[in-house]
Write a protein that holds these residues in place. Structure first.
Motif, short mmCIF file in Angstrom:
data_model
loop_
_atom_site.label_atom_id
_atom_site.label_comp_id
_atom_site.label_asym_id
_atom_site.label_seq_id
_atom_site.Cartn_x
_atom_site.Cartn_y
_atom_site.Cartn_z
N TYR A 120 -109.22 88.56 59.52
CA TYR A 120 -110.65 88.79 59.29
C TYR A 120 -110.95 90.29 59.18
N LEU A 121 -110.26 91.10 59.97
CA LEU A 121 -110.45 92.54 59.86
C LEU A 121 -109.94 93.06 58.52
N MET A 122 -108.80 92.56 58.08
CA MET A 122 -108.24 92.99 56.79
C MET A 122 -109.15 92.57 55.63
N ALA A 123 -109.82 91.44 55.79
CA ALA A 123 -110.74 90.96 54.75
C ALA A 123 -112.12 91.61 54.88
N GLN A 124 -112.29 92.45 55.89
CA GLN A 124 -113.57 93.09 56.18
C GLN A 124 -114.68 92.04 56.32
N HIS A 125 -114.33 90.98 57.03
CA HIS A 125 -115.29 89.91 57.28
C HIS A 125 -116.31 90.41 58.31
N GLU A 126 -117.55 90.05 58.12
CA GLU A 126 -118.60 90.51 59.03
C GLU A 126 -118.44 89.89 60.41
N PHE A 127 -118.81 90.67 61.41
CA PHE A 127 -118.79 90.18 62.78
C PHE A 127 -120.01 89.30 62.99
N GLY A 128 -119.83 88.27 63.82
CA GLY A 128 -120.92 87.35 64.12
C GLY A 128 -121.47 87.60 65.51
N THR A 129 -122.22 86.64 66.00
CA THR A 129 -122.79 86.74 67.34
C THR A 129 -122.24 85.64 68.22
N TYR A 130 -122.31 85.85 69.51
CA TYR A 130 -121.79 84.89 70.48
C TYR A 130 -122.49 83.53 70.36
N THR A 131 -123.77 83.55 70.12
CA THR A 131 -124.53 82.29 70.07
C THR A 131 -124.33 81.52 68.77
N HIS A 132 -123.82 82.16 67.75
CA HIS A 132 -123.57 81.50 66.46
C HIS A 132 -122.12 81.01 66.47
N LYS A 133 -121.91 79.77 66.85
CA LYS A 133 -120.56 79.24 67.08
C LYS A 133 -119.71 79.13 65.82
N SER A 134 -120.32 79.23 64.65
CA SER A 134 -119.51 79.19 63.43
C SER A 134 -119.02 80.58 63.02
N SER A 135 -119.35 81.60 63.80
CA SER A 135 -118.85 82.96 63.52
C SER A 135 -117.33 82.95 63.60
N LYS A 136 -116.70 83.76 62.80
CA LYS A 136 -115.24 83.82 62.81
C LYS A 136 -114.73 84.85 63.80
N ILE A 137 -115.46 85.95 63.96
CA ILE A 137 -115.05 87.01 64.87
C ILE A 137 -116.30 87.62 65.49
N VAL A 138 -116.27 87.76 66.80
CA VAL A 138 -117.39 88.37 67.53
C VAL A 138 -116.89 89.57 68.31
N LEU A 139 -115.90 89.36 69.15
CA LEU A 139 -115.18 90.43 69.84
C LEU A 139 -113.71 90.27 69.48
N ILE A 140 -113.05 91.35 69.17
CA ILE A 140 -111.65 91.28 68.77
C ILE A 140 -110.80 90.79 69.95
N GLY A 141 -110.02 89.77 69.70
CA GLY A 141 -109.10 89.24 70.69
C GLY A 141 -109.69 88.26 71.67
N SER A 142 -110.91 87.79 71.40
CA SER A 142 -111.54 86.84 72.32
C SER A 142 -112.27 85.76 71.53
N SER A 143 -112.23 84.56 72.07
CA SER A 143 -112.89 83.43 71.42
C SER A 143 -114.31 83.28 71.95
N HIS A 144 -115.26 83.29 71.04
CA HIS A 144 -116.66 83.13 71.44
C HIS A 144 -117.00 81.66 71.74
N LEU A 145 -116.01 80.80 71.70
CA LEU A 145 -116.22 79.40 72.09
C LEU A 145 -116.06 79.22 73.60
N LYS A 146 -115.58 80.26 74.29
CA LYS A 146 -115.43 80.23 75.74
C LYS A 146 -116.77 80.57 76.39
N PRO A 147 -116.91 80.26 77.70
CA PRO A 147 -118.11 80.71 78.42
C PRO A 147 -118.19 82.25 78.36
N PHE A 148 -119.41 82.79 78.40
CA PHE A 148 -119.60 84.21 78.16
C PHE A 148 -118.77 85.09 79.09
#
Length: 142
Positions: free
Chosen positions: A74-102
């Motif tokens: 996603y970084l190589m594709a320069q994909h936009e970062f999403g938000t924690y509350t938007h579960k369909s985001s592909k990347i929110v924080l590098i190296g962490s899944s936003h599907l986990k509890p905050f």
């Protein structure tokens, strides 16, 4: 061992607009990195197709549980970062899944990796910003 013809098959699928998930979803394809390198090294007349191919590779790796590899794509594709509350985001924080509890998602390591990415990106473009990252950073400090 990954054979050269496998990478060429992946490139052929890319040009035909075929589903690229078969290039890395099966163990017979081996390591995903040569496939990504082949896609990124292609100077195509259709950069949108190449970007989409890298995102599809990231999606496939993510579905296989390879979070760091997916985020790298996603970084190589320069994909936009999403938000924690938007579960369909592909990347929110590098190296962490936003599907986990905050509290499991917003780890110091993930925040630091994202800060490093932000810093490096600003070296190339002083106007680069990730406003959604600032929100996650503030929530973690509360």
């Amino acid at each position: 061992m990954l054979l050269f013809r496998d990478e060429l098959d992946c490139r052929g699928r890319e040009y035909r607009g075929s589903n690229l998930s078969g290039c890395c979803a099966d163990e017979k394809w081996g390591d995903w990195r040569p496939h990504l390198a082949m896609i990124l090294s292609n100077c195509s007349q259709r950069p949108d197709l190449l970007r989409r191919a890298v995102i599809i590779l990231g999606d496939t790796l993510g579905a296989r549980g390879c979070l760091h590899a997916a985020h790298f794509c996603y970084l190589m594709a320069q994909h936009e970062f999403g938000t924690y509350t938007h579960k369909s985001s592909k990347i929110v924080l590098i190296g962490s899944s936003h599907l986990k509890p905050f509290n499991e998602f917003a780890t110091n390591e993930a925040i630091q990796m994202t800060e490093i990415y932000l810093y490096a990106s600003r070296l190339g473009d002083e106007n680069f910003n990730l406003p959604q990252f600032q929100v996650n950073k503030r929530k973690n400090k509360l």
